[in-house]
Design a protein around this motif. Structure first.
Motif, PDB file in Angstrom:
ATOM      1  N   SER A 111      40.322  43.467 -15.866  1.00 41.47           N
ATOM      2  CA  SER A 111      40.910  42.229 -16.002  1.00 41.47           C
ATOM      3  C   SER A 111      41.731  42.090 -17.112  1.00 41.47           C
ATOM      4  N   LEU A 112      41.908  42.925 -17.989  1.00 41.63           N
ATOM      5  CA  LEU A 112      42.579  42.738 -19.265  1.00 41.63           C
ATOM      6  C   LEU A 112      44.006  43.097 -18.936  1.00 41.63           C
ATOM      7  N   ARG A 113      44.360  43.571 -17.718  1.00 36.89           N
ATOM      8  CA  ARG A 113      45.672  44.166 -17.310  1.00 36.89           C
ATOM      9  C   ARG A 113      46.428  43.038 -17.088  1.00 36.89           C
ATOM     10  N   ARG A 114      47.546  42.967 -17.764  1.00 40.25           N
ATOM     11  CA  ARG A 114      48.851  42.081 -17.668  1.00 40.25           C
ATOM     12  C   ARG A 114      49.003  41.757 -16.231  1.00 40.25           C
ATOM     13  N   GLY A 115      49.023  40.487 -15.696  1.00 36.94           N
ATOM     14  CA  GLY A 115      49.425  40.218 -14.321  1.00 36.94           C
ATOM     15  C   GLY A 115      48.032  40.052 -13.080  1.00 36.94           C
ATOM     16  N   ASN A 116      46.801  40.477 -13.764  1.00 35.60           N
ATOM     17  CA  ASN A 116      45.672  40.174 -13.270  1.00 35.60           C
ATOM     18  C   ASN A 116      45.367  38.636 -13.088  1.00 35.60           C
ATOM     19  N   PRO A 117      45.229  38.228 -12.019  1.00 35.07           N
ATOM     20  CA  PRO A 117      44.834  36.926 -11.666  1.00 35.07           C
ATOM     21  C   PRO A 117      43.886  35.959 -12.825  1.00 35.07           C
ATOM     22  N   ILE A 118      42.685  36.840 -13.220  1.00 25.09           N
ATOM     23  CA  ILE A 118      41.893  36.466 -14.156  1.00 25.09           C
ATOM     24  C   ILE A 118      42.417  36.281 -15.672  1.00 25.09           C
ATOM     25  N   GLU A 119      43.412  37.496 -15.881  1.00 23.26           N
ATOM     26  CA  GLU A 119      43.789  37.536 -17.222  1.00 23.26           C
ATOM     27  C   GLU A 119      44.682  36.322 -17.224  1.00 23.26           C
ATOM     28  N   ARG A 120      45.429  36.092 -16.211  1.00 24.27           N
ATOM     29  CA  ARG A 120      46.647  35.217 -16.204  1.00 24.27           C
ATOM     30  C   ARG A 120      46.085  33.660 -16.337  1.00 24.27           C
ATOM     31  N   ALA A 121      44.931  33.430 -15.511  1.00 25.59           N
ATOM     32  CA  ALA A 121      44.304  32.157 -15.558  1.00 25.59           C
ATOM     33  C   ALA A 121      43.852  31.878 -17.154  1.00 25.59           C
ATOM     34  N   TRP A 122      43.364  33.018 -17.674  1.00 27.19           N
ATOM     35  CA  TRP A 122      42.662  32.895 -18.933  1.00 27.19           C
ATOM     36  C   TRP A 122      43.748  32.177 -19.927  1.00 27.19           C
ATOM     37  N   ARG A 123      44.794  33.124 -19.842  1.00 26.91           N
ATOM     38  CA  ARG A 123      45.778  32.737 -20.887  1.00 26.91           C
ATOM     39  C   ARG A 123      46.697  31.400 -20.634  1.00 26.91           C
ATOM     40  N   ASP A 124      46.778  30.983 -19.199  1.00 34.22           N
ATOM     41  CA  ASP A 124      47.189  29.687 -18.976  1.00 34.22           C
ATOM     42  C   ASP A 124      46.497  28.444 -19.210  1.00 34.22           C
ATOM     43  N   ALA A 125      44.866  28.677 -19.034  1.00 31.02           N
ATOM     44  CA  ALA A 125      44.262  27.564 -19.267  1.00 31.02           C
ATOM     45  C   ALA A 125      44.136  27.341 -20.963  1.00 31.02           C
ATOM     46  N   HIS A 126      43.913  28.472 -21.548  1.00 29.99           N
ATOM     47  CA  HIS A 126      43.902  28.039 -22.922  1.00 29.99           C
ATOM     48  C   HIS A 126      45.107  27.467 -23.560  1.00 29.99           C
TER      49      HIS A 126
END
Length: 388
Positions: free
Chosen positions: A342-357
């Motif tokens: 989930s650390l890979r760029r573009g992964n929906p979980i990773e993107r949600a983490w960045r966007d929410a923060h």
């Protein structure tokens, strides 16, 4: 009454999901997406009916925003911001509304509310200059709402206003290069000595007192709600939507996953993952239920033309910032247990983490300050703040 905008948006979600990575990488929501949302009537949900608006209840608008944010938080964020401005514009004098929507009811308006502008009184209005940051989706707006201070003869601020400025009077400076909500293109707005006529001005004090000249033409209950509730809930809704999308992605990706370490086995059999999904789901449900409950109660008071109690206004803000906090916590729980993939760029979980923060640092989501306001009210102390 069915939420027809939500029904229309659901049909658009697969395409918006496919464009989510492009929005993130290119730093803007694609024009195709914005046009689809315009055609679906999303930006007219809170717009006054005399200009083709639907005057829907805010909870319906937030539901649409959450659905969009679950597949692309940048799209949900831009929709929330551009979609809530028609509500505020409905508080301005009729002449200002006519100038914006008279020839095109689909005209969009962006904003930058920080009091970064300086207003000097002149004949018929004010002269405005300033430099504002974080105007989400401004490239799609033909007008902008800006926060500004009136400066008196001694050079001291005498009033705090929101002013409406046409595209011909401001310049957009492209500076948006950030970690999260990358697709919102929240660029800077620059104004140099523009004339703002008096009918394009709204006093923030009057707005906080639930008054506005537009109420004389827009008499529905929607325009008797507090700005601090309607706008800030629009800012929280994309963060909650991102958490919903993260939760759904987590389940779909992890259900069939087999661990290659820690003894192997099905990931879904891991009790720690089971607890994480339970906690995250509960946090999301609490955020949605409290936000919707409070907005519905506010709407009930406005519909019945009852005074809105300060206790309810404070509770709405309390639960709004806690909703953001809960959504971020839910994503953190899932991100932490999802594993290295989930650390890979573009992964929906990773993107949600960045966007929410990223969304959580908006001033509307200032948790400690807002909870302190609630605490003051609970103790019977005076609360004076435009964001209540």
């Amino acid at each position: 009454m069915a939420n027809t905008a939500l029904e229309s948006v659901r049909a658009l979600l697969p395409g918006i999901a496919e464009r989510a990575r492009a929005a993130d990488e290119e730093g803007r929501v694609p024009e195709t997406t914005v046009r689809e949302l315009v055609d679906a009537g999303v930006f007219r949900m809170l717009q006054p009916s005399p200009y083709g608006g639907q005057e829907r209840e805010p909870v319906e608008f937030y539901e649409v925003v959450r659905a969009l944010s679950a597949v692309c938080c940048s799209t949900g964020w831009v929709t929330a911001v551009l979609g809530v401005h028609p509500w505020q514009l409905g508080l301005f004098p009729k002449r200002a509304q006519q100038e914006v929507w008279g020839s095109d009811g689909d005209t969009l308006v962006s904003s930058a509310y920080a009091p970064a502008g300086r207003l000097t009184a002149v004949d018929g209005g004010y002269q405005l200059s300033g430099h504002w940051s974080f105007s989400s989706g401004c490239e799609y707006g033909r007008w902008v709402l800006l926060g500004a201070l009136v400066v008196g003869a001694q050079g001291r601020p005498t009033d705090f206003l929101t002013v409406l400025v046409p595209r011909s009077d401001y310049r957009i400076e492209e500076v948006w290069d950030v970690v999260g909500l990358r697709g919102t293109a929240s660029n800077d707005i620059l104004v140099d000595k523009a004339f703002v006529p008096a009918h394009r001005v709204l006093r923030n004090y009057e707005q906080a007192q639930l008054r506005g000249p537009g109420q004389r033409v827009n008499s529905g209950p929607l325009y008797r709600l507090p700005f601090a509730a309607v706008f800030t809930s629009a800012i929280t809704s994309p963060v909650i939507g991102a958490a919903v999308g993260c939760y759904e992605s987590y389940l779909s990706r992890m259900t069939e996953r087999v661990r290659l370490s820690l003894g192997g086995g099905q990931f879904a059999e891991d009790p720690y993952a089971q607890v994480a999904i339970a906690r995250a789901g509960s946090e999301i449900d609490a955020a949605v239920l409290q936000l919707d409950r409070n907005i519905r109660e506010l709407t009930e008071h406005a519909t019945a033309r009852r005074d809105i109690p300060m206790e309810l206004r404070l509770r709405t803000r309390r639960d709004q910032v806690r909703g953001t906090e809960r959504a971020v916590h839910a994503i953190d729980l899932l991100f932490k247990t999802a594993g290295g993939n989930s650390l890979r760029r573009g992964n929906p979980i990773e993107r949600a983490w960045r966007d929410a923060h990223a969304g959580s640092v908006h001033v509307a989501n200032d948790v400690e300050r807002t909870l302190a306001l609630y605490g003051r009210g609970a103790f019977g102390l005076t609360v004076e703040d435009n964001l209540v």
